[in-house]
Design an enzyme around this catalytic site. Structure first.
Site, PDB file in Angstrom:
ATOM      1  N   ASP A   1       0.867  -1.167   0.000  1.00  0.00           N
ATOM      2  CA  ASP A   1       0.000   0.000   0.000  1.00  0.00           C
ATOM      3  C   ASP A   1       0.912   1.228   0.000  1.00  0.00           C
ATOM      4  O   ASP A   1       2.141   1.114   0.119  1.00  0.00           O
ATOM      5  CB  ASP A   1      -0.949  -0.025   1.213  1.00  0.00           C
TER       6      ASP A   1
HETATM    7  C1  GLC Z   1      -4.453   4.139  -0.188  1.00  0.00           C
HETATM    8  C2  GLC Z   1      -5.338   2.959   0.112  1.00  0.00           C
HETATM    9  C3  GLC Z   1      -5.377   1.922  -0.982  1.00  0.00           C
HETATM   10  C4  GLC Z   1      -5.213   2.595  -2.334  1.00  0.00           C
HETATM   11  C5  GLC Z   1      -3.822   3.179  -2.383  1.00  0.00           C
HETATM   12  C6  GLC Z   1      -3.546   3.907  -3.712  1.00  0.00           C
HETATM   13  O1  GLC Z   1      -3.747   4.535   0.943  1.00  0.00           O
HETATM   14  O2  GLC Z   1      -5.131   2.277   1.336  1.00  0.00           O
HETATM   15  O3  GLC Z   1      -6.619   1.223  -0.865  1.00  0.00           O
HETATM   16  O4  GLC Z   1      -5.385   1.650  -3.375  1.00  0.00           O
HETATM   17  O5  GLC Z   1      -3.566   4.072  -1.296  1.00  0.00           O
HETATM   18  O6  GLC Z   1      -4.369   5.034  -3.823  1.00  0.00           O
END
Ligand code: GLC
Length: 750
Positions: free
Chosen positions: A306
């Protein structure tokens, strides 16, 4: 390597998705053999465009300006669009970027051209984006759409999202989010399929199939990215990013099932969760990533972290510095680094020092290249100009129709005293509530590529339906009541429709709340409206279950309308006027009070199950039952259940029940099958969903509904990860929700 290819081609069930041809594997190996260490690590690096410098107005001030209306969302969007951004062109040219995030098709083509024509090996970028519930044609947030219990719909809307994604240069959706969640204080409960692992698993299957399986043209499918692995929805106290601790049996019986299902459907990628699991952050959790997800469940593509999560392993306290974090992540099975640039900066040195074997790098790169090859990116890296211009004008009519159908099926009727609903067209409607007039609020959390011109507010929807309607905003989830508007509203109309709930910014990431009752002064507004003595209908527009005990006791009709996407207004109007009979059900229990969270139906009995006696498991200042339980939803007709029958035949339990529509309106009923393993070697939930069907019934029509429950599905994992099927007494339940059911006991032997 052979293990990966074996998995690529054997694990997947014939009919489903991600597979590589022999020729593609040969091409992959040939490419890999030519790559330098830097280029290999470049494939493991995902970047997003960054704003160069900053705005002359700080972002914090901009946010305040949006809040108090000094700047509109469109003006901010325009400012963001015009801001100078760094798209890391030089790194792409040097082969140091494997993936970029974005949804601008022209920019995508520009960056792909650099990757394809100016880098040494011409490896295309995989462009990822958060398309959780639609890109341009935004459909209901998942907690709503899952409530349709319509597997075909799950797949259709995902397929639509895949087509629109490819039209915007996106070959990889960071979706579906399939975190089981039981605590409505967690704002991301809006983004997932609710509290039940069985429903979450069927939702996961539908979404992965919809995103990946139509490979008739490259423009029809994308790589899914099931997230967040693992147990993010169990963050302590419903506080986002918080620690997670649970037994192995809980993990295997509640939080892993949707990911197991997604792997069986061939999901190409997985995103690791921010949280730690029993003290080891998911980002560096080898047991969960390499041993479970890759080796046992057979992931065929790759794992992405993430955002910035590799760097955050230092903050977690599991890594001492960037190098340590990078090594721990890649050794644990983390293939791609989202946004921290730690892989790019640290892994080459780690390989040279022998701290990371080249075989680990090669495995990650193989997995990433496999997905790019499967997506056809080498042959079709660009978005055709004709497609770009199509979407610049409008969205396809069939997409609008599907968004409307999804919205209609996701609406849940919670209460309808004295049949106030449906409203007659001859009745004058006094519509109140700030949310009702704001088209931009219909899209909900995690809508990232929508245009306000495509959105239909509830006010618009009522007008489109030919309603005789007058509108007063009066009060929203934030701010004070406009007394002048409220007193005017109280003197108008035959029926009052009050839209109350949450703004879309109040749910989604980083929106955990201690109080999940109606925010602001909305309840006071309802009290004033009820004093008029007129019929009042509350339409909830929200992203999470809400503690609406007072409303459920005082407001005669309540419609749970969630954030339904671009066609919300038309769908709500359809239901209010009765041209659509609501069929949606709740996938998350509604508590009477915030203090009851976490609240879920599939809980163990305990030795002192909640009851009248003081000495039982309950809160002394709250009702024992959920205000509205999992699976609950009523309609404009009444469905009667009779004659449950349960018989055993070899490996199956055959369950049937008689349904009768005793009302005078056609309706769709979600018939639900539950079971209870009464005595087992671990305490088991009092009920577990094991089947559901959407059954349409004409007025007075009777129908026998049959379920075949495979006995293999009646087991559970123990704390050693073993799946157990234990002879004994089972209770089988069938009903229209998790509480009001017919029941039959049966002794089962396996
Ligand atoms: C965010 C979220 C994730 C998302 C990623 C990219 O922090 O936790 O679900 O896909 O960043 O935006």
């Amino acid at each position: 390597m052979q293990k990966l290819y074996a998995v690529l081609n054997n694990y997947a069930k014939e009919e489903n998705s991600m597979r590589l041809t022999k020729k593609q594997m040969e091409r992959l190996e040939s490419l890999l053999s030519q790559m330098t260490t830097e280029e290999k690590i470049g494939q493991m690096n995902q970047v997003s465009s960054s704003i160069v410098g900053g705005f002359d107005i700080p972002m914090s001030e901009l946010q305040e300006m949006i809040k108090d209306g000094r700047i509109s969302r469109e003006e901010l969007e325009e400012m963001m669009d015009k801001a100078e951004r760094d798209y890391h062109e030089e790194d792409i040219r040097a082969g140091l970027v494997g993936s970029i995030m974005g949804n601008d098709p022209k920019k995508a083509n520009e960056l792909q051209r650099i990757a394809m024509e100016e880098s040494r090996l011409g490896i295309p970028l995989i462009i990822g984006f958060d398309v959780i519930h639609g890109l341009r044609s935004v459909y209901p947030i998942s907690i709503a759409e899952a409530g349709s219990f319509d597997d075909a719909l799950f797949e259709e809307t995902a397929k639509m999202a895949a087509k629109e994604s490819r039209a915007y240069g996106i070959g990889w959706n960071f979706a579906p989010m399939i975190d089981v969640a039981r605590d409505a204080r967690w704002g991301r409960v809006s983004e997932g399929p609710g509290e039940d692992p069985y429903l979450a698993s069927r939702f996961a299957r539908g979404k992965v199939r919809g995103l990946q399986n139509d490979q008739s043209e490259v423009g029809n499918y994308v790589a899914a990215c099931v997230k967040h692995y693992i147990a993010y929805g169990a963050c302590e106290g419903g506080k986002d990013y918080n620690t997670v601790a649970m037994s192995s049996s809980q993990l295997h019986n509640v939080y892993l099932p949707p990911f197991r299902a997604a792997m069986e459907e061939g999901a190409a990628t997985v995103m690791a969760a921010f949280n730690d699991l029993n003290g080891i952050p998911c980002t560096v959790n080898q047991d969960m990533l390499r041993d479970t997800l890759k080796d046992k469940l057979g992931l065929r593509g790759f794992v992405v972290s993430d955002a910035n999560a590799i760097r955050e392993c230092i903050t977690h306290g599991i890594a001492s510095d960037n190098t340590d974090a990078g090594i721990k992540a890649v050794m644990a099975g983390m293939d791609m680094d989202m946004g921290s640039r730690i892989y790019l900066n640290e892994l080459k040195g780690a390989v040279e020092k022998g701290l990371v074997p080249m075989s680990v790098i090669d495995e990650a790169v193989r997995r990433i290249l496999a997905v790019k090859l499967w997506l056809g990116l080498f042959e079709n890296p660009y978005v055709p100009e004709s497609v770009i211009s199509l979407y610049e004008k409008e969205i396809p009519a069939e997409h609008i129709a599907l968004a409307r159908k999804a919205a209609e099926e996701s609406i849940v009727l919670l209460k309808n005293e004295n049949n106030i609903l449906p409203i007659k067209k001859t009745q004058k409607i006094c519509l109140v509530g700030a949310l009702a007039g704001k088209a931009e609020e219909v899209v909900g959390a995690w809508a990232m590529g929508w245009k306000v011109r495509d959105c239909v507010s509830i006010l618009d929807g009522l007008k489109n339906a030919g309603a005789d309607v007058v509108y007063y905003p009066c009060c929203g989830p934030e701010g004070e009541i406009n007394d002048a508007q409220l007193s005017a509203a109280c003197n108008e109309g035959d029926v009052i429709v009050a839209v109350v709930g949450e703004t879309r910014a109040m749910s989604g990431e980083a929106t955990s709340r201690t109080d999940i009752s109606l925010p602001g002064k909305q309840r006071e507004m309802l009290e004033k409206l009820l004093e008029t003595g007129k019929p009042v209908v509350a339409v909830l527009m929200n992203g999470r279950p809400m503690a609406i005990k007072w409303e459920s006791e005082n407001v005669p009709a309540i419609l749970e309308a969630w954030h339904l996407g671009i066609q919300m207004g038309n769908a709500v109007a359809d239901v209010l006027f009765g041209s659509v009979n609501p069929s949606g059900k709740l996938v998350s229990s509604f508590p009477a009070h915030s203090g009851q969270c976490p609240m879920y139906y599939n809980h163990p009995n305990t030795g002192r199950p909640a009851g009248e006696s003081k000495f039982t498991s309950k809160y002394v200042d709250a009702p024992i039952e959920a205000l509205y339980p999992f699976g609950y939803g009523i309609s404009y007709t009444k469905i009667k259940y009779d004659d449950i029958s349960v018989t055993e035949q070899n490996d199956w339990l055959n369950v049937s029940v008689m349904l009768k529509n005793v009302g005078d309106t056609e309706g769709v009923e979600v018939v639900q099958l539950y079971m209870q393993d009464v005595t087992a070697s671990l305490v088991r939930p009092v009920r577990e969903l094991k089947g559901y069907q959407r059954i349409k019934l004409k007025p007075k029509e009777e129908k026998k509904v049959c379920f075949s429950l495979n006995k293999q599905e009646m087991g559970f994992y123990d704390n050693s990860g073993k799946y157990l099927l234990e002879d004994g007494l089972f209770r089988i339940f069938v009903g229209g929700n998790s509480k009001d059911t017919l029941m039959q006991e049966i002794m089962v032997s396996f």
